[in-house]
Design a protein around this motif. Structure first.
Motif, mmCIF file in Angstrom:
data_model
loop_
_atom_site.group_PDB
_atom_site.id
_atom_site.type_symbol
_atom_site.label_atom_id
_atom_site.label_comp_id
_atom_site.label_asym_id
_atom_site.label_seq_id
_atom_site.Cartn_x
_atom_site.Cartn_y
_atom_site.Cartn_z
ATOM 1 N N ALA A 45 22.338 107.828 -17.342
ATOM 2 C CA ALA A 45 23.211 108.921 -17.255
ATOM 3 C C ALA A 45 24.054 108.772 -16.178
ATOM 4 N N ALA A 46 25.316 109.273 -16.333
ATOM 5 C CA ALA A 46 26.389 109.196 -15.130
ATOM 6 C C ALA A 46 27.113 110.167 -15.133
ATOM 7 N N GLY A 47 27.462 110.738 -14.229
ATOM 8 C CA GLY A 47 28.260 112.167 -13.743
ATOM 9 C C GLY A 47 28.667 112.242 -12.550
ATOM 10 N N ARG A 48 28.880 113.423 -11.919
ATOM 11 C CA ARG A 48 29.442 113.593 -10.533
ATOM 12 C C ARG A 48 28.332 114.323 -9.821
ATOM 13 N N PHE A 49 28.212 114.624 -8.628
ATOM 14 C CA PHE A 49 27.387 115.332 -7.806
ATOM 15 C C PHE A 49 28.177 115.909 -6.561
ATOM 16 N N ASP A 50 27.608 117.092 -6.177
ATOM 17 C CA ASP A 50 27.940 117.695 -4.797
ATOM 18 C C ASP A 50 26.988 117.540 -3.955
ATOM 19 N N VAL A 51 27.134 117.269 -2.593
ATOM 20 C CA VAL A 51 26.321 116.951 -1.580
ATOM 21 C C VAL A 51 26.576 117.804 -0.263
ATOM 22 N N THR A 52 25.612 118.567 0.402
ATOM 23 C CA THR A 52 25.895 119.133 1.613
ATOM 24 C C THR A 52 24.943 118.570 2.465
ATOM 25 N N LEU A 53 25.237 118.093 3.692
ATOM 26 C CA LEU A 53 24.447 117.753 4.694
ATOM 27 C C LEU A 53 24.474 118.842 5.861
ATOM 28 N N ALA A 54 23.221 118.965 6.503
ATOM 29 C CA ALA A 54 23.156 119.735 7.458
ATOM 30 C C ALA A 54 22.300 118.992 8.522
ATOM 31 N N ALA A 55 22.863 118.801 9.748
ATOM 32 C CA ALA A 55 22.350 118.082 10.602
ATOM 33 C C ALA A 55 21.132 118.757 11.528
ATOM 34 N N GLN A 56 20.037 118.172 11.873
ATOM 35 C CA GLN A 56 18.853 118.637 12.380
ATOM 36 C C GLN A 56 18.861 118.095 13.913
ATOM 37 N N PRO A 57 18.050 118.800 14.550
ATOM 38 C CA PRO A 57 17.901 118.231 15.832
ATOM 39 C C PRO A 57 17.100 116.929 15.921
ATOM 40 N N ALA A 58 17.721 115.915 16.418
ATOM 41 C CA ALA A 58 17.049 114.495 16.669
ATOM 42 C C ALA A 58 15.489 114.770 16.947
ATOM 43 N N ASP A 59 14.930 113.858 16.541
ATOM 44 C CA ASP A 59 13.233 113.749 16.889
ATOM 45 C C ASP A 59 13.020 112.341 17.154
ATOM 46 N N ALA A 60 13.896 111.655 17.911
ATOM 47 C CA ALA A 60 13.739 110.176 18.255
ATOM 48 C C ALA A 60 13.280 110.098 20.038
ATOM 49 N N ARG A 61 12.354 109.070 19.955
ATOM 50 C CA ARG A 61 12.234 108.967 21.237
ATOM 51 C C ARG A 61 13.097 107.878 21.891
ATOM 52 N N GLU A 62 13.438 107.801 23.143
ATOM 53 C CA GLU A 62 14.401 106.869 23.637
ATOM 54 C C GLU A 62 14.428 105.694 23.317
ATOM 55 N N LEU A 63 15.334 105.504 22.277
ATOM 56 C CA LEU A 63 15.409 104.000 21.914
ATOM 57 C C LEU A 63 16.790 103.194 22.293
ATOM 58 N N LYS A 92 21.838 118.836 -2.878
ATOM 59 C CA LYS A 92 22.746 118.286 -3.848
ATOM 60 C C LYS A 92 22.613 119.093 -5.269
ATOM 61 N N GLN A 93 23.573 118.807 -5.999
ATOM 62 C CA GLN A 93 23.850 119.514 -7.232
ATOM 63 C C GLN A 93 24.368 118.357 -8.157
ATOM 64 N N PHE A 94 23.658 118.071 -8.909
ATOM 65 C CA PHE A 94 23.967 116.992 -10.119
ATOM 66 C C PHE A 94 24.507 117.537 -11.294
ATOM 67 N N HIS A 95 25.704 117.176 -11.933
ATOM 68 C CA HIS A 95 26.356 117.602 -13.065
ATOM 69 C C HIS A 95 26.043 116.335 -13.981
ATOM 70 N N GLY A 96 26.235 116.874 -15.497
ATOM 71 C CA GLY A 96 26.359 115.817 -16.550
ATOM 72 C C GLY A 96 25.111 115.575 -17.042
ATOM 73 N N PRO A 97 24.590 114.599 -17.660
ATOM 74 C CA PRO A 97 23.349 114.365 -18.292
ATOM 75 C C PRO A 97 22.092 114.628 -17.385
ATOM 76 N N LEU A 98 22.335 114.345 -16.141
ATOM 77 C CA LEU A 98 21.439 114.654 -15.101
ATOM 78 C C LEU A 98 21.821 116.041 -14.501
ATOM 79 N N ASN A 99 21.492 117.340 -15.069
ATOM 80 C CA ASN A 99 21.655 118.603 -14.678
ATOM 81 C C ASN A 99 20.707 119.120 -13.591
ATOM 82 N N ALA A 100 20.669 118.958 -12.258
ATOM 83 C CA ALA A 100 19.570 119.217 -11.429
ATOM 84 C C ALA A 100 20.143 119.660 -9.970
ATOM 85 N N ARG A 101 19.190 120.261 -9.246
ATOM 86 C CA ARG A 101 19.538 120.302 -7.819
ATOM 87 C C ARG A 101 18.356 119.465 -7.212
#
Length: 133
Positions: free
Chosen positions: A5-23, A34-43
């Motif tokens: 299956a091949a097609g296009r997808f849209d993606v939205t990224l939402a940054a969240q507060p970091a949860d890392a120790r001091e590294l 994400k929203q997939f379009h084409g033969p994979l029609n899915a969220r």
């Protein structure tokens, strides 16, 4: 059933507060939608952890996403697992279906996905194996 299956997808990224120790550097966390379009029609929805090195072009990320919708007309859901690295610009990405994560008509799904970003647009190519119904 072997499929592709091949097609296009849209993606939205939402940054969240970091949860890392001091590294010495922050590990970022983001929500994926994400929203997939084409033969994979899915969220899909998921989470990503990422790190960007102070060296130009070096970074890494891991992510898990739950994909729900239809694949070549068969409905259900499955989980994709990502592991990506950049080594001074050289990219490596492993993106595959988590074994036995498929439900509904996608039970037993196995597969690997490739992602291509061209001119700001996102494309997928999904090679998969799915048992006959």
């Amino acid at each position: 059933m072997n499929g592709e299956a091949a097609g296009r997808f849209d993606v939205t990224l939402a940054a969240q507060p970091a949860d890392a120790r001091e590294l010495g550097a922050a590990i970022g966390r983001m929500l994926l939608d994400k929203q997939f379009h084409g033969p994979l029609n899915a969220r899909s929805q998921g989470q990503m952890l990422a790190f960007r090195s102070p060296v130009e072009g070096s970074a890494g990320y891991v992510a898990m996403e739950l994909v729900s919708g239809t694949l070549d007309g068969r409905s259900g859901s499955f989980v994709l697992q990502h592991s990506g690295t950049r080594d001074r610009g050289a990219m490596a990405l492993d993106l595959q279906v988590v074994a036995d994560s498929g439900i509904g008509e996608l039970t037993g799904l196995r597969g690997r996905m490739q992602i291509d970003i061209r001119d700001g647009a996102h494309y997928y190519h999904f090679a998969y194996l799915l048992p006959e119904p």
